[in-house]
Design a protein around this motif. Structure first.
Motif, PDB file in Angstrom:
ATOM      1  N   ILE A   1      -2.602  -1.303   3.542  1.00 18.82           N
ATOM      2  CA  ILE A   1      -2.846  -2.913   3.175  1.00 18.82           C
ATOM      3  C   ILE A   1      -1.771  -3.517   4.590  1.00 18.82           C
ATOM      4  N   ILE A   2      -0.909  -3.103   4.622  1.00 15.96           N
ATOM      5  CA  ILE A   2       0.171  -3.941   5.100  1.00 15.96           C
ATOM      6  C   ILE A   2       0.246  -3.428   6.597  1.00 15.96           C
ATOM      7  N   ALA A   3       0.318  -2.281   6.401  1.00 18.86           N
ATOM      8  CA  ALA A   3       0.212  -1.801   8.102  1.00 18.86           C
ATOM      9  C   ALA A   3      -1.125  -1.996   9.103  1.00 18.86           C
ATOM     10  N   GLU A   4      -2.186  -2.416   8.311  1.00 17.64           N
ATOM     11  CA  GLU A   4      -3.580  -2.668   8.863  1.00 17.64           C
ATOM     12  C   GLU A   4      -4.058  -4.345   8.566  1.00 17.64           C
ATOM     13  N   LYS A   5      -3.133  -5.150   8.305  1.00 20.65           N
ATOM     14  CA  LYS A   5      -2.393  -6.566   8.278  1.00 20.65           C
ATOM     15  C   LYS A   5      -3.250  -7.051   9.576  1.00 20.65           C
ATOM     16  N   ALA A   6      -3.138  -6.804  10.487  1.00 17.09           N
ATOM     17  CA  ALA A   6      -3.309  -7.153  11.840  1.00 17.09           C
ATOM     18  C   ALA A   6      -4.597  -6.664  11.994  1.00 17.09           C
ATOM     19  N   ASN A   7      -5.642  -5.983  11.523  1.00 18.80           N
ATOM     20  CA  ASN A   7      -6.928  -5.277  11.612  1.00 18.80           C
ATOM     21  C   ASN A   7      -7.860  -4.482  10.478  1.00 18.80           C
ATOM     22  N   PRO A   8      -7.842  -5.610   9.527  1.00 17.86           N
ATOM     23  CA  PRO A   8      -7.649  -4.421   8.142  1.00 17.86           C
ATOM     24  C   PRO A   8      -9.288  -3.669   8.077  1.00 17.86           C
ATOM     25  N   GLN A   9      -9.443  -3.022   7.376  1.00 21.92           N
ATOM     26  CA  GLN A   9     -10.552  -1.800   7.469  1.00 21.92           C
ATOM     27  C   GLN A   9     -11.490  -2.822   6.011  1.00 21.92           C
ATOM     28  N   HIS A  10     -11.202  -3.001   5.623  1.00 23.11           N
ATOM     29  CA  HIS A  10     -11.532  -3.162   4.250  1.00 23.11           C
ATOM     30  C   HIS A  10     -12.132  -4.740   4.372  1.00 23.11           C
ATOM     31  N   ASP A  11     -13.130  -4.555   2.916  1.00 19.01           N
ATOM     32  CA  ASP A  11     -13.303  -5.824   2.526  1.00 19.01           C
ATOM     33  C   ASP A  11     -13.496  -6.624   0.910  1.00 19.01           C
ATOM     34  N   VAL A  12     -12.541  -5.752   0.086  1.00 16.95           N
ATOM     35  CA  VAL A  12     -12.194  -5.898  -1.522  1.00 16.95           C
ATOM     36  C   VAL A  12     -11.423  -4.867  -1.589  1.00 16.95           C
ATOM     37  N   ILE A  13     -10.355  -5.579  -2.136  1.00 16.95           N
ATOM     38  CA  ILE A  13      -9.422  -4.553  -3.014  1.00 16.95           C
ATOM     39  C   ILE A  13     -10.050  -4.516  -4.626  1.00 16.95           C
ATOM     40  N   TRP A  14      -9.921  -3.274  -4.771  1.00 16.38           N
ATOM     41  CA  TRP A  14     -10.398  -4.025  -6.554  1.00 16.38           C
ATOM     42  C   TRP A  14      -9.547  -2.715  -7.063  1.00 16.38           C
ATOM     43  N   GLY A  15      -9.340  -2.837  -8.433  1.00 18.69           N
ATOM     44  CA  GLY A  15      -8.031  -2.512  -9.088  1.00 18.69           C
ATOM     45  C   GLY A  15      -6.694  -1.614  -9.198  1.00 18.69           C
ATOM     46  N   PHE A  16      -6.295  -3.231  -8.513  1.00 17.38           N
ATOM     47  CA  PHE A  16      -4.601  -2.943  -7.406  1.00 17.38           C
ATOM     48  C   PHE A  16      -4.189  -3.539  -8.226  1.00 17.38           C
ATOM     49  N   ALA A  17      -2.934  -2.646  -8.705  1.00 24.85           N
ATOM     50  CA  ALA A  17      -1.380  -3.591  -9.704  1.00 24.85           C
ATOM     51  C   ALA A  17      -1.333  -5.257  -9.502  1.00 24.85           C
ATOM     52  N   ALA A  18      -1.623  -6.179  -9.807  1.00 20.18           N
ATOM     53  CA  ALA A  18      -0.920  -7.545  -9.655  1.00 20.18           C
ATOM     54  C   ALA A  18       1.069  -7.397  -9.613  1.00 20.18           C
ATOM     55  N   SER A  19       0.742  -6.551 -10.145  1.00 23.07           N
ATOM     56  CA  SER A  19       2.404  -6.916  -9.249  1.00 23.07           C
ATOM     57  C   SER A  19       2.486  -7.244  -7.845  1.00 23.07           C
ATOM     58  N   THR A  20       1.387  -6.050  -7.718  1.00 21.98           N
ATOM     59  CA  THR A  20       1.748  -5.421  -6.010  1.00 21.98           C
ATOM     60  C   THR A  20       0.723  -6.822  -5.277  1.00 21.98           C
ATOM     61  N   ILE A  21      -0.215  -7.390  -5.628  1.00 22.27           N
ATOM     62  CA  ILE A  21      -0.923  -7.651  -4.862  1.00 22.27           C
ATOM     63  C   ILE A  21      -0.383  -9.280  -4.455  1.00 22.27           C
TER      64      ILE A  21
END
Length: 333
Positions: free
Chosen positions: A65-85
């Protein structure tokens, strides 16, 4: 051809062509079997929504996600650690959204600015191979402290916190419980007994279940599912309290398919979704469900709050980079 006939023919042709399905890309850190089941139900409720899913461990997905930050390839983040999001480089890629039905989820499981919400979570647990313990003449551990006994040397496997959300929350929670100095000193003693640090949170449980090691530091639902599958293991919730993690959902700000992405996020707080979570998760933040008897039979208490160590997710996120750097310097092999 008569113009009226032309219009009629064109209308008939358009009606005969199926409408193009909405399409979104979802990034998730749910375990593969969990994600597959949840997605199956989502598609049943939204057959016109095409969902492309990429599943990676927490650390790997965060890096992507960080590497793609300038051009995200996704629409939704799902079931991802709250301590990381809540990591700033990830959080700033998100857009506030309040799904339909979100008011059913208590405020403590939602970001104050509506950039993410969590409907599920998990807790740390040991998978202990009873047959191997008996063969080696070892007593069943009941706590993290028990694992310092030299008798367990080479019999413990743990997830690598740099790649695994389960591994990170185990290390972070121990540091929160004990304080920095005492926590790192504890982990140095524990390291002497650890045979391997494994990439994912589920694999230590699989390794213990297969009899390769006596203890796999893992998480609750993996232990429960392996018990159900007949492996000779017990689930142990550490007596000090279980480190735990929420699994967050969010809308990506640059999504070109926002309405479809919002439909998917709306689905994640429906009764259909909540009923599915209850079959797979010990921590479900949508109220009203009942814990399955098989969870209780495997060793989970009816009130999971009674065994959870209070986790400061904000601190876990803020300290993540330093904790992982220190851990890698001390323990990575």
């Amino acid at each position: 051809m008569d113009s009226k006939l032309c219009i009629t023919a064109l209308a008939a042709l358009l009606l005969s062509v199926p409408a193009a399905a909405d399409e979104i890309t979802v990034y998730t850190s749910y375990e593969e079997d969990e994600a597959a089941r949840f997605l199956e139900l989502a598609k049943k409720d939204m057959p016109d929504l095409e969902v492309n899913m990429l599943r990676l461990s927490t650390g790997e997905l965060a890096a992507r996600i960080i590497a793609e930050k300038a051009n995200p390839q996704h629409d939704v983040i799902w079931g991802f650690a709250a301590s990381t999001i809540v990591t700033p480089q990830i959080e700033e890629t998100l857009e506030a959204y309040r799904p339909k039905g979100i008011d059913a989820v208590p405020k403590e499981f939602r970001a104050a600015d509506d950039k993410w919400f969590a409907v599920t979570g998990y807790m740390a647990a040991f998978c202990v191979n009873d047959e191997r313990l008996e063969k080696l003449g070892l007593e069943k551990p009941t706590s993290w402290k028990d694992l310092l006994d030299p008798k367990y040397k080479g019999e413990i496997v743990m997830p690598n916190p740099a790649s695994s959300g389960t591994g990170y929350i185990q290390v972070s929670s121990l540091l929160q419980m004990m304080g920095e100095d005492e926590g790192w000193a504890f982990l140095e003693k524990l390291d002497k007994n650890v045979a391997q640090y494994i990439k994912s949170g589920s694999k230590p449980c699989h390794a213990a279940s297969a009899g390769e090691f006596a203890v796999g530091a893992s998480y609750d639902m993996r232990a429960i599912k392996n018990i159900e599958e007949g492996y000779p293991i017990s689930m142990v919730i550490p007596a000090e309290g279980s480190g735990n993690e929420l699994e967050a959902n969010a809308l990506v700000a640059t999504s070109k398919n926002k309405e479809a992405a919002k439909r998917f996020l709306d689905w994640t707080v429906t009764k259909t979704a909540a009923d599915a979570y209850l079959e797979w998760k010990a921590i479900v933040t949508i109220p009203g469900g009942t814990m399955p008897q098989r969870f209780l039979d495997a060793g989970l208490p009816q009130d999971t709050n009674s065994v959870l160590h209070p986790t400061d997710f904000k601190a876990a996120a803020e300290d993540r980079k330093d904790i992982i750097a220190t851990w890698q310097e001390k323990f990575e092999r």
